[in-house]
Design a protein around this motif. Structure first.
Motif, PDB file in Angstrom:
ATOM      1  N   LYS A 201       0.221  -4.598   9.383  1.00  0.00           N
ATOM      2  CA  LYS A 201       0.211  -5.910  10.028  1.00  0.00           C
ATOM      3  C   LYS A 201       1.606  -6.511   9.982  1.00  0.00           C
ATOM      4  O   LYS A 201       2.298  -6.413   8.978  1.00  0.00           O
TER       5      LYS A 201
ATOM      6  N   GLU B   9      -6.493  -1.288  -1.319  1.00  0.00           N
ATOM      7  CA  GLU B   9      -6.785  -2.544  -0.618  1.00  0.00           C
ATOM      8  C   GLU B   9      -5.656  -2.950   0.346  1.00  0.00           C
ATOM      9  O   GLU B   9      -5.842  -3.802   1.214  1.00  0.00           O
ATOM     10  N   TYR B  10      -4.449  -2.341   0.175  1.00  0.00           N
ATOM     11  CA  TYR B  10      -3.324  -2.670   1.041  1.00  0.00           C
ATOM     12  C   TYR B  10      -3.133  -1.663   2.170  1.00  0.00           C
ATOM     13  O   TYR B  10      -2.266  -1.863   3.037  1.00  0.00           O
ATOM     14  N   GLN B  11      -3.878  -0.581   2.182  1.00  0.00           N
ATOM     15  CA  GLN B  11      -3.620   0.508   3.113  1.00  0.00           C
ATOM     16  C   GLN B  11      -3.852   0.127   4.576  1.00  0.00           C
ATOM     17  O   GLN B  11      -3.326   0.771   5.479  1.00  0.00           O
ATOM     18  N   GLU B  12      -4.642  -0.912   4.818  1.00  0.00           N
ATOM     19  CA  GLU B  12      -4.809  -1.401   6.186  1.00  0.00           C
ATOM     20  C   GLU B  12      -3.822  -2.524   6.485  1.00  0.00           C
ATOM     21  O   GLU B  12      -3.297  -2.635   7.593  1.00  0.00           O
ATOM     22  N   GLN B  13      -3.535  -3.352   5.476  1.00  0.00           N
ATOM     23  CA  GLN B  13      -2.679  -4.532   5.689  1.00  0.00           C
ATOM     24  C   GLN B  13      -1.217  -4.185   5.940  1.00  0.00           C
ATOM     25  O   GLN B  13      -0.493  -4.945   6.573  1.00  0.00           O
ATOM     26  N   ILE B  14      -0.741  -3.040   5.415  1.00  0.00           N
ATOM     27  CA  ILE B  14       0.689  -2.725   5.530  1.00  0.00           C
ATOM     28  C   ILE B  14       1.140  -2.562   6.979  1.00  0.00           C
ATOM     29  O   ILE B  14       2.337  -2.643   7.269  1.00  0.00           O
TER      30      ILE B  14
ATOM     31  N   PHE C  89       3.474  -8.471   6.824  1.00  0.00           N
ATOM     32  CA  PHE C  89       2.988  -8.116   5.489  1.00  0.00           C
ATOM     33  C   PHE C  89       4.031  -7.247   4.784  1.00  0.00           C
ATOM     34  O   PHE C  89       4.494  -6.239   5.322  1.00  0.00           O
TER      35      PHE C  89
ATOM     36  N   THR D 210       5.727  -6.241   0.533  1.00  0.00           N
ATOM     37  CA  THR D 210       5.793  -6.458  -0.919  1.00  0.00           C
ATOM     38  C   THR D 210       7.244  -6.633  -1.355  1.00  0.00           C
ATOM     39  O   THR D 210       7.526  -6.781  -2.541  1.00  0.00           O
TER      40      THR D 210
END
Length: 532
Positions: free
Chosen positions: A480, A473-478, A483, A485
């Protein structure tokens, strides 16, 4: 000597203008009311006279008295009572022959009325008019008197003397005069207060001075090399220089409102805390910038924010070269650290007299170094990419990360249009991220593997690590901006830079799970990519 006309100051102009407008308005309205008072008073008195006349004409005792031998005995007291209670000049009751049955001067009872009553007696009309009788000039009203059978038996005539009307008009005009004078004085006083208030708000400056200051501020703002923009509390731009207009053209709506979420969040913090924020990293387009925010304070209240935006490298034209130099510097530092450790080991062996072991250690080190250099120079024809990989190998030794380059990797052809200076920024960022991720999870067992090939129409690089991996679920958001962790500020920019820089090379980056459980980044760049 010719005298020069001195232009009056703004305060004088404002007081004069407002005072003239107020006074002329009051005079104009007063003149209208003066002309209307006569008509209004006459009309009001005429209506009042008709009301009194009809009241008298409908009095039952007056109607019944017409059948008496001497009607005036009954009618006269009633008419006088009505006259006194209503303030009328006279109340006259007459018969069909126009003979008076009542009059405020009793000697006129029984005589013919001073004006004709034919319209009321013969036509049954109620009339209001201005006339002159024995009582003098008056506003009169006449109405017929009917008996129970509906027959006209007489006339009721009521008059309000004009001298009384003029007295009332004079009273009204006198009150209007004082009211106009009061309003004028109030207007002039208000003009002075408002003018002084306006002058105070504009710091007692004259219009010419304000105009000059505005031009001066505009020129100063445009001369600033850094992008500078002032924004109010609703995030709408109130002032901006040319550099900022160019830089933020995609971050500002047509109505002048900032739409960049990170900028809005930064401005919210500045407005709320009333404190400046400095050195916040932002990515605009394909470049990284530092943003400073300072509050605009007025009477301890925040009215907006001033943003100053400058490139991370003050020399924009060589920003990419500086990035490469920084990378080389880091690699040299790591290499120096590694060599110092090994020199200390050699020194220790020689001090202990272990010369064979020292020779063997040096031989192994030289062989490993030569093997790595030989492999990179033979497999990678571009010196920048080879230097970047060699530097990351040295960096990995300093971080105690095992960095392996697949021995089957090959990069023998680099097209002339390919910008390797841009690419080493991408490659360096991805490898650094992979090493950091592996260290966080595996520490001393951290491992990163790099492989590459130019087989086919694309250049393909694979970077794998044995870190915690990246959830699907994070593979597209990283990719941006912002973004992350990780904890702390100014994170979440590395992969955003990678993504934006790849767009300039028409390349793509893909994320998947590696065989070791970590993450695998695959970079694909067409060989014939031309930088626009």
């Amino acid at each position: 000597m010719k005298k020069t006309f001195k232009k009056p100051k703004l305060l004088t102009q404002m007081i004069g203008l407002i005072s003239i407008v107020v006074c002329f308005t009051v005079l104009f309205v007063s003149a209208i009311f003066y002309s209307m008072i006569d008509e209004m008073t006459e009309e009001a008195l005429g209506n009042q006279a008709m009301t009194v006349a009809k009241m008298a004409a409908q009095k039952e005792r007056i109607i019944q008295a017409f059948d008496d031998p001497n009607p005036s005995v009954v009618i006269q007291p009633i008419a006088e009572e009505i006259r006194k209670s209503t303030g009328a000049g006279y109340v006259v009751i007459g018969n069909k022959e126009n003979i008076r049955y009542s009059h405020h001067i009793e000697e006129n009872i029984g005589k013919t009325m001073g004006t004709s009553s034919s319209r009321s007696i013969h036509k049954g009309e109620s009339v209001i008019y201005e006339g002159t009788g024995i009582s003098g000039s008056a506003i009169k009203a006449k109405t017929p008197i009917y008996n129970d059978d509906g027959e006209i038996i007489g006339v009721s005539s009521v008059g309000f003397l004009t001298n009384e009307a003029k007295k009332r008009i004079a009273e009204y005009q006198f009150k209007l005069f004082f009211f106009s004078l009061f309003i004028s004085l109030l207007g002039v006083t208000g003009a002075v207060i408002i003018a002084k208030r306006v002058k105070k708000l504009i710091f007692n400056l004259e219009p010419e001075e304000i105009s000059f200051l505005f031009k001066e501020k505009e020129a100063a703002l445009e001369s600033i090399r850094d992008a500078t923009v002032a924004v109010n509390n609703h995030y709408q731009v109130t002032s901006i220089n040319k550099r900022a207009r160019e830089l933020l053209k995609d971050q500002i709506e047509l109505d002048g409102k900032i739409i960049n979420d990170r900028l809005i969040h930064m401005m919210e913090s500045v407005i709320t805390s009333k404190k400046s924020m400095v050195n916040q990293k932002f990515l605009f387009g394909h470049q990284l910038y530092m943003v400073d925010g300072s509050p605009i304070l007025e009477k301890e209240k925040t009215r907006g924010t001033v943003l100053t935006i400058r490139p991370v490298s003050e020399i924009e034209k060589i920003e990419e070269e500086v990035s490469v130099i920084k990378s080389i510097s880091d690699n040299v530092r790591a290499q120096n650290h590694e060599y110092l450790n090994k020199l200390n080991t050699i020194y220790g062996l020689m001090t202990l007299g272990q010369y064979d072991e020292a020779r063997s250690f040096i031989s192994d080190e030289v062989k490993e170094r030569q093997d790595t250099v030989v492999f990179l120079t033979s497999s990678v024809k571009d010196p920048f990419i080879a230097a970047c990989l060699l530097g990351k190998i040295h960096r990995s030794k300093e971080l105690k990360v095992q960095l392996d380059i697949d021995e089957n990797s090959n990069l023998s052809y680099i097209p002339p249009s390919f910008d390797t200076k841009l690419f080493v920024t991408i490659l360096g960022n991805v490898i650094d991220n992979a090493m950091e991720a592996a260290i966080r999870l595996k520490e001393a067992q951290a491992h990163v593997n790099v492989s590459f090939t130019d087989f086919g129409s694309d250049l393909v690089f694979d970077i794998e690590d044995n870190g915690p991996g990246i959830p699907e679920e994070y593979q597209e958001q990283i990719f941006k901006e912002g973004f992350t962790t990780k904890e702390g500020e100014n994170h979440g920019l590395g992969l955003a830079i990678v993504k934006n820089t790849l767009q300039k090379l028409n390349g793509e980056i893909y994320v998947s799970a590696s065989n070791s459980g970590g993450a695998q980044f695959t970079i694909v760049i067409p060989k014939e990519s031309n930088r626009e």
